[in-house]
Scaffold this motif. Structure first.
Motif, short mmCIF file in Angstrom:
data_model
loop_
_atom_site.label_atom_id
_atom_site.label_comp_id
_atom_site.label_asym_id
_atom_site.label_seq_id
_atom_site.Cartn_x
_atom_site.Cartn_y
_atom_site.Cartn_z
N ALA A 172 42.76 38.50 49.47
CA ALA A 172 41.74 38.02 48.54
C ALA A 172 41.72 38.88 47.28
CB ALA A 172 40.37 38.00 49.21
N LYS A 173 41.85 40.20 47.45
CA LYS A 173 41.88 41.09 46.30
C LYS A 173 43.08 40.79 45.41
CE LYS A 173 42.32 45.96 44.95
NZ LYS A 173 42.53 47.35 45.44
N SER A 174 44.22 40.55 46.01
CA SER A 174 45.42 40.28 45.23
C SER A 174 45.32 38.98 44.43
CB SER A 174 46.66 40.23 46.13
OG SER A 174 46.68 39.05 46.91
N ARG A 175 44.45 38.08 44.87
CA ARG A 175 44.30 36.78 44.22
C ARG A 175 43.16 36.76 43.20
NH1 ARG A 175 44.85 33.10 49.71
NH2 ARG A 175 47.15 33.06 49.80
N GLY B 82 38.80 35.59 44.41
CA GLY B 82 39.93 35.63 45.33
C GLY B 82 39.47 35.25 46.72
N ALA B 83 40.30 34.52 47.43
CA ALA B 83 39.92 34.07 48.77
C ALA B 83 41.13 34.08 49.68
CB ALA B 83 39.32 32.67 48.70
N THR C 202 31.31 41.01 44.34
CA THR C 202 30.66 40.21 45.39
C THR C 202 31.66 39.99 46.51
OG1 THR C 202 31.33 38.08 44.45
CG2 THR C 202 29.22 39.00 43.71
N CYS C 203 31.13 39.78 47.71
CA CYS C 203 32.03 39.55 48.85
C CYS C 203 31.28 38.80 49.95
CB CYS C 203 32.55 40.88 49.41
SG CYS C 203 33.73 40.69 50.77
N ALA D 168 37.71 34.75 57.24
CA ALA D 168 37.67 34.17 55.90
C ALA D 168 37.01 35.17 54.97
CB ALA D 168 36.89 32.87 55.90
N VAL D 169 37.59 35.36 53.79
CA VAL D 169 37.03 36.28 52.80
C VAL D 169 37.01 35.61 51.44
CG1 VAL D 169 37.44 38.42 51.48
CG2 VAL D 169 37.65 38.43 53.98
N ILE D 170 35.91 35.77 50.72
CA ILE D 170 35.81 35.38 49.31
C ILE D 170 35.21 36.56 48.57
CG2 ILE D 170 34.66 33.86 47.66
CD1 ILE D 170 34.78 31.69 49.75
#
Length: 287
Positions: free
Chosen positions: A282-285, A180-181, A211-212, A199-201
């Motif tokens: 990102a979590k939702s994706r 998720g990003a 991982t984050c 930005a978050v992945i």
């Protein structure tokens, strides 16, 4: 608002361009999309005697897979990033970020290489590249090398490029399938630089973050890789307390200046807010 006199050069290959830049020395500047350099020339804040236009070099354009990586030519435009089907699937954060850069007129001409190479802390793509652990292909007269994005930015408008070198491509390792990003950007109006952005992945396993990676835009003299903030959320279910700690860790490394986007303390706090929002999206994706 008219720039000073300059000589215009349009090389047809990277080799020709870097030889030209090396021979012309400090009086020459490479030209990509021009959205940073040309306004500075009009204001007489920059006065290069020679402009070396990279727009005619076909080898600097395009998007391709190379093993587990995606390689994007430096002269690929923001519009082309938005339209590319491979990036939409493999690296959707690239498209999301490009859509937040300036306006359509700028995106048709503005390039990825120009956005990441001039060291402007307000540009959006550098923090995304830190987040993605990208590296930059760089060519100079008689040499080529790769520079990790996390080692490239040294200060405002200061990078690891040596005189005469140009960024030719960006190499991005494709994140794990199901990641998720998100790129969250607070701005005053459409097309503006960020007041703060993040930005978050991330990836998840059994409901917890496996991982984050987190990058921050325009809250310091360089883009920031928020390593500690990312470490805090790994292993968590992204509960409210953990997100609050991660946001605080991001705020702790931010050192924005007070400007017409707000006082420094406000912009610092907004860095944490953008991290919290980006983590949630990102979590939702993430699968």
């Amino acid at each position: 608002m008219i720039p000073g006199a300059f000589a215009y050069h349009r090389p047809k290959s990277v080799k020709e361009a870097v030889v030209m830049l090396a021979d012309l020395g400090e009086d020459a500047r490479p030209l990509a999309g021009g959205h940073s350099l040309i306004p500075m020339m009009k204001l007489r804040l920059a006065a290069p005697a020679h402009l070396v236009d990279l727009g005619g070099i076909d080898e600097l354009k395009g998007i391709r897979a190379d093993g587990a990586d995606i390689v994007i030519g430096a002269m690929t435009t923001q519009y082309e990033l938005i339209a590319d089907a491979t990036l939409a699937v493999k690296l959707p954060i690239i498209r999301e970020t490009a859509l937040l850069i300036a306006d359509p007129q700028v995106r048709y001409v503005g390039t990825l290489g120009g956005n990441i190479a001039n060291g402007d802390p307000g540009n959006d793509m550098p923090a995304v590249m830190l987040c993605l652990d990208a590296s930059y292909h760089v060519a100079g007269k008689g040499s080529e090398r790769r520079i990790p994005a996390r080692e490239f930015y040294e200060g405002a408008y200061m990078t690891a490029l040596e005189p005469g070198e140009v960024v030719t491509a960006v190499r991005i390792p494709v994140p794990e399938e199901g990641h998720g990003a998100a790129y969250e950007k607070l701005k005053r109006k459409v097309g503006d630089y960020a007041t703060a952005a993040a930005a978050v992945i991330l990836t998840q396993s059994e409901g917890r973050v496996a991982t984050c990676s987190i990058g921050l835009t325009n809250v310091a003299e360089t883009p920031l890789w928020a390593e500690e903030a990312a470490r805090i959320v790994v292993g968590s279910a992204l509960d409210a307390a953990t997100v609050k700690k991660a946001a605080a860790a991001a705020e702790a490394i931010a050192s924005p200046a007070s400007d017409n986007r707000g006082p420094a303390e406000y912009r610092k706090k907004m860095a944490g807010v953008m991290v919290a929002r980006a983590l949630a999206r990102a979590k939702s994706r993430a699968a």
